[in-house]
Motif scaffolding. Structure first.
Motif, mmCIF file in Angstrom:
data_model
loop_
_atom_site.group_PDB
_atom_site.id
_atom_site.type_symbol
_atom_site.label_atom_id
_atom_site.label_comp_id
_atom_site.label_asym_id
_atom_site.label_seq_id
_atom_site.Cartn_x
_atom_site.Cartn_y
_atom_site.Cartn_z
ATOM 1 N N ASP A 23 16.576 51.059 63.487
ATOM 2 C CA ASP A 23 16.805 50.031 64.500
ATOM 3 C C ASP A 23 16.946 50.596 65.905
ATOM 4 O O ASP A 23 16.334 50.132 66.849
ATOM 5 C CB ASP A 23 18.069 49.234 64.147
ATOM 6 C CG ASP A 23 17.754 48.115 63.157
ATOM 7 O OD1 ASP A 23 16.800 48.295 62.374
ATOM 8 O OD2 ASP A 23 18.445 47.096 63.160
ATOM 9 N N CYS A 24 17.770 51.638 66.057
ATOM 10 C CA CYS A 24 18.034 52.147 67.406
ATOM 11 C C CYS A 24 17.604 53.592 67.575
ATOM 12 O O CYS A 24 17.653 54.129 68.662
ATOM 13 C CB CYS A 24 19.521 51.990 67.737
ATOM 14 S SG CYS A 24 20.580 53.123 66.833
ATOM 15 N N HIS A 26 18.977 56.234 66.302
ATOM 16 C CA HIS A 26 20.065 57.191 66.200
ATOM 17 C C HIS A 26 19.801 58.129 65.040
ATOM 18 O O HIS A 26 19.366 57.713 63.987
ATOM 19 C CB HIS A 26 21.375 56.440 65.978
ATOM 20 C CG HIS A 26 22.567 57.344 65.819
ATOM 21 N ND1 HIS A 26 23.106 58.048 66.873
ATOM 22 C CD2 HIS A 26 23.315 57.651 64.726
ATOM 23 C CE1 HIS A 26 24.134 58.754 66.425
ATOM 24 N NE2 HIS A 26 24.291 58.537 65.134
ATOM 25 N N CYS A 47 24.854 52.605 60.521
ATOM 26 C CA CYS A 47 24.715 53.201 61.843
ATOM 27 C C CYS A 47 25.943 52.880 62.697
ATOM 28 O O CYS A 47 26.332 51.723 62.810
ATOM 29 C CB CYS A 47 23.451 52.657 62.510
ATOM 30 S SG CYS A 47 23.210 53.280 64.177
ATOM 31 N N VAL A 49 26.125 53.077 65.801
ATOM 32 C CA VAL A 49 25.708 52.563 67.102
ATOM 33 C C VAL A 49 25.379 51.075 67.036
ATOM 34 O O VAL A 49 25.865 50.276 67.824
ATOM 35 C CB VAL A 49 24.485 53.346 67.630
ATOM 36 C CG1 VAL A 49 24.036 52.801 68.971
ATOM 37 C CG2 VAL A 49 24.823 54.829 67.738
ATOM 38 N N CYS A 50 24.530 50.720 66.077
ATOM 39 C CA CYS A 50 24.079 49.330 66.039
ATOM 40 C C CYS A 50 24.487 48.624 64.757
ATOM 41 O O CYS A 50 24.150 47.467 64.551
ATOM 42 C CB CYS A 50 22.570 49.259 66.228
ATOM 43 S SG CYS A 50 21.657 49.915 64.831
HETATM 44 ZN ZN ZN Z 1 21.285 52.173 64.824
#
Ligand code: ZN
Length: 66
Positions: A23-24, A26, A47, A49-50
């Motif tokens: 998704d991001c 990372h 994750c 982050v997201c």
């Molecule tokens: Zn992510």
């Protein structure tokens, strides 16, 4: 003057398991900063982050003893 330094960085290559967040983007090693959740028989990496689920790994059930 040339100082030749023997570099020793290709003989010590360990197989590193790296996970990527689809998704991001990372990336971190398996034992990195992922939020690891273990529930009955499965491990989920989330994750940080997201909050996407990066890997949903099912553990094979151990052979049942007779
Ligand atoms: Zn992510």
């Amino acid at each position: 003057m040339s100082t030749h330094h023997a570099s020793t960085d290709d003989t010590n290559s360990r197989p590193k398991a790296v996970l990527f967040c689809p998704d991001c983007g990372h990336e971190s090693s398996l034992s990195g900063d992922w939020i690891v959740r273990e529930s009955a028989g499965r491990t989920t990496h989330t994750c940080p982050v997201c909050d996407a689920t990066v890997e949903d790994r099912r553990r094979p059930e151990p052979a049942l003893a007779p």
